[in-house]
Each structure stands twice: as structure tokens, then as C-alpha cells.
Scaffold this motif. Structure first.
Motif, PDB file in Angstrom:
ATOM      1  N   UNK A 195     -20.061  27.266  62.127  1.00  0.00           N
ATOM      2  CA  UNK A 195     -21.394  26.780  61.801  1.00  0.00           C
ATOM      3  C   UNK A 195     -21.778  25.734  62.841  1.00  0.00           C
ATOM      4  N   UNK A 196     -23.018  25.804  63.321  1.00  0.00           N
ATOM      5  CA  UNK A 196     -23.508  24.824  64.284  1.00  0.00           C
ATOM      6  C   UNK A 196     -24.275  23.723  63.565  1.00  0.00           C
ATOM      7  N   UNK A 197     -24.431  22.559  64.204  1.00  0.00           N
ATOM      8  CA  UNK A 197     -25.215  21.478  63.591  1.00  0.00           C
ATOM      9  C   UNK A 197     -26.673  21.871  63.335  1.00  0.00           C
ATOM     10  N   UNK A 198     -27.186  22.875  64.064  1.00  0.00           N
ATOM     11  CA  UNK A 198     -28.581  23.282  63.891  1.00  0.00           C
ATOM     12  C   UNK A 198     -28.734  24.437  62.900  1.00  0.00           C
ATOM     13  N   UNK A 199     -27.639  24.806  62.223  1.00  0.00           N
ATOM     14  CA  UNK A 199     -27.720  25.765  61.136  1.00  0.00           C
ATOM     15  C   UNK A 199     -27.446  27.215  61.490  1.00  0.00           C
ATOM     16  N   UNK A 200     -27.138  27.500  62.728  1.00  0.00           N
ATOM     17  CA  UNK A 200     -26.806  28.873  63.123  1.00  0.00           C
ATOM     18  C   UNK A 200     -25.322  29.137  62.865  1.00  0.00           C
ATOM     19  N   UNK A 201     -24.953  30.406  62.841  1.00  0.00           N
ATOM     20  CA  UNK A 201     -23.547  30.815  62.778  1.00  0.00           C
ATOM     21  C   UNK A 201     -23.237  31.478  64.107  1.00  0.00           C
ATOM     22  N   UNK A 202     -22.166  31.052  64.754  1.00  0.00           N
ATOM     23  CA  UNK A 202     -21.851  31.547  66.096  1.00  0.00           C
ATOM     24  C   UNK A 202     -20.388  31.924  66.240  1.00  0.00           C
ATOM     25  N   UNK A 208     -13.188  35.549  82.366  1.00  0.00           N
ATOM     26  CA  UNK A 208     -13.666  34.185  82.172  1.00  0.00           C
ATOM     27  C   UNK A 208     -15.117  34.057  81.751  1.00  0.00           C
ATOM     28  N   UNK A 209     -15.799  35.168  81.524  1.00  0.00           N
ATOM     29  CA  UNK A 209     -17.184  35.113  81.048  1.00  0.00           C
ATOM     30  C   UNK A 209     -17.173  34.888  79.538  1.00  0.00           C
ATOM     31  N   UNK A 210     -18.029  33.968  79.075  1.00  0.00           N
ATOM     32  CA  UNK A 210     -18.084  33.658  77.644  1.00  0.00           C
ATOM     33  C   UNK A 210     -19.322  34.302  77.010  1.00  0.00           C
ATOM     34  N   UNK A 211     -19.094  35.093  75.969  1.00  0.00           N
ATOM     35  CA  UNK A 211     -20.172  35.708  75.206  1.00  0.00           C
ATOM     36  C   UNK A 211     -20.223  35.016  73.852  1.00  0.00           C
ATOM     37  N   UNK A 212     -21.375  34.451  73.518  1.00  0.00           N
ATOM     38  CA  UNK A 212     -21.550  33.805  72.225  1.00  0.00           C
ATOM     39  C   UNK A 212     -22.541  34.629  71.419  1.00  0.00           C
ATOM     40  N   UNK A 213     -22.064  35.165  70.310  1.00  0.00           N
ATOM     41  CA  UNK A 213     -22.903  35.934  69.403  1.00  0.00           C
ATOM     42  C   UNK A 213     -23.423  34.962  68.360  1.00  0.00           C
ATOM     43  N   UNK A 214     -24.717  34.985  68.102  1.00  0.00           N
ATOM     44  CA  UNK A 214     -25.312  33.981  67.217  1.00  0.00           C
ATOM     45  C   UNK A 214     -26.258  34.601  66.205  1.00  0.00           C
ATOM     46  N   UNK A 215     -26.176  34.111  64.985  1.00  0.00           N
ATOM     47  CA  UNK A 215     -27.137  34.460  63.942  1.00  0.00           C
ATOM     48  C   UNK A 215     -28.018  33.228  63.731  1.00  0.00           C
ATOM     49  N   UNK A 216     -29.309  33.427  63.758  1.00  0.00           N
ATOM     50  CA  UNK A 216     -30.264  32.325  63.670  1.00  0.00           C
ATOM     51  C   UNK A 216     -30.109  31.562  62.358  1.00  0.00           C
ATOM     52  N   UNK A 217     -30.502  30.286  62.369  1.00  0.00           N
ATOM     53  CA  UNK A 217     -30.448  29.516  61.124  1.00  0.00           C
ATOM     54  C   UNK A 217     -31.210  30.235  60.012  1.00  0.00           C
ATOM     55  N   UNK A 218     -30.586  30.319  58.861  1.00  0.00           N
ATOM     56  CA  UNK A 218     -31.191  30.989  57.729  1.00  0.00           C
ATOM     57  C   UNK A 218     -31.171  32.500  57.823  1.00  0.00           C
TER      58      UNK A 218
END
Length: 122
Positions: free
Chosen positions: A96-103, A111-121
Motif C-alpha cells: 500500500x502506498x501513502x497515496x492510497x494505491x496498491x503497487x 535491472x529494469x523495474x516494472x511497477x504494476x499499480x492499481x489506482x487509489x480506490x
């Protein structure tokens, strides 16, 4: 003026490892690939849903160690899918991020970083 979607180019160094990570583990499909001739560097496009990535062995296309963010409708379902594959080189977890998303972040073998994110709410 209308802009189109962004297609990131990620540096790869080993075709077998790239296919194992992007196709076998993450579930992308190879849409096309190109070499100027046999034995020369590979350039290919992979896609999953609306996400399109270009992977390149060409040294001048990009630098290793990129970081990209990929929107996901359900990052928890994606994490469960990946956990079920028992990939030996990554066990990504959702945070959980401080801004409410799940990542969920995962690094490819280059060495490439892929961040999958679900928007807050979302």
C-alpha cells in the motif's frame, strides 16, 4: 493535437532470459520480433492487454536499469497469478502506498523495474 500511447523500450541482454521473464512469468505475448540478420541483436514487441513493451538487445536504444509504471485493474490478482508460477528469481509482493494505491514492483533479469499499480480506490 492528440498524443498516442507511450511504448517504453527496455534493454535486454539475453533472449532466453527475456522470454522466460516477460512471456513465461509475466504472461506477455510476443507480437513481433526483428533482427537485421541472424546473429545480430534482437528487437521485439511484447504485449499483455493494453500494455505494450519493446525489448531491445541493441546497445544504443536505451540503458539498462529503467523504471516504468504499468496501470493494473487488479494488482492483487496479478500478484496471485505470478505467485502461482513459482518463478525462481522473483517473488513480488503488493504494498500500500501513502497515496492510497496498491503497487507491486518486480525487476527483470537486466535491472529494469516494472511497477504494476492499481489506482487509489480502484
Amino acid at each position: 493535437m492528440k498524443l498516442g500511447p507511450v511504448v517504453p523500450i527496455l534493454r535486454i541482454f539475453d533472449e532466453r532470459k527475456a522470454r522466460e521473464f516477460y512471456v513465461d512469468f509475466l504472461g506477455f505475448a510476443v507480437e513481433w520480433e526483428h533482427r537485421f540478420e541472424p546473429g545480430l541483436p534482437l528487437y521485439l514487441q511484447v504485449a499483455r492487454g493494453g500494455c505494450v513493451l519493446h525489448l531491445s538487445e541493441h546497445h544504443g536504444d536505451c540503458c539498462p536499469g529503467a523504471a516504468i509504471r504499468i496501470d493494473s485493474a487488479d494488482v492483487d490478482a496479478l500478484q496471485a497469478e505470478l505467485a502461482g508460477k513459482n518463478y525462481g528469481y522473483a517473488r513480488p509482493q503488493v504494498d500500500d502506498t501513502p497515496w492510497g494505491a496498491r503497487e507491486m514492483s518486480v525487476k527483470d533479469p537486466f535491472g529494469n523495474r516494472l511497477t504494476f499499480t492499481s489506482a487509489p480506490g480502484g
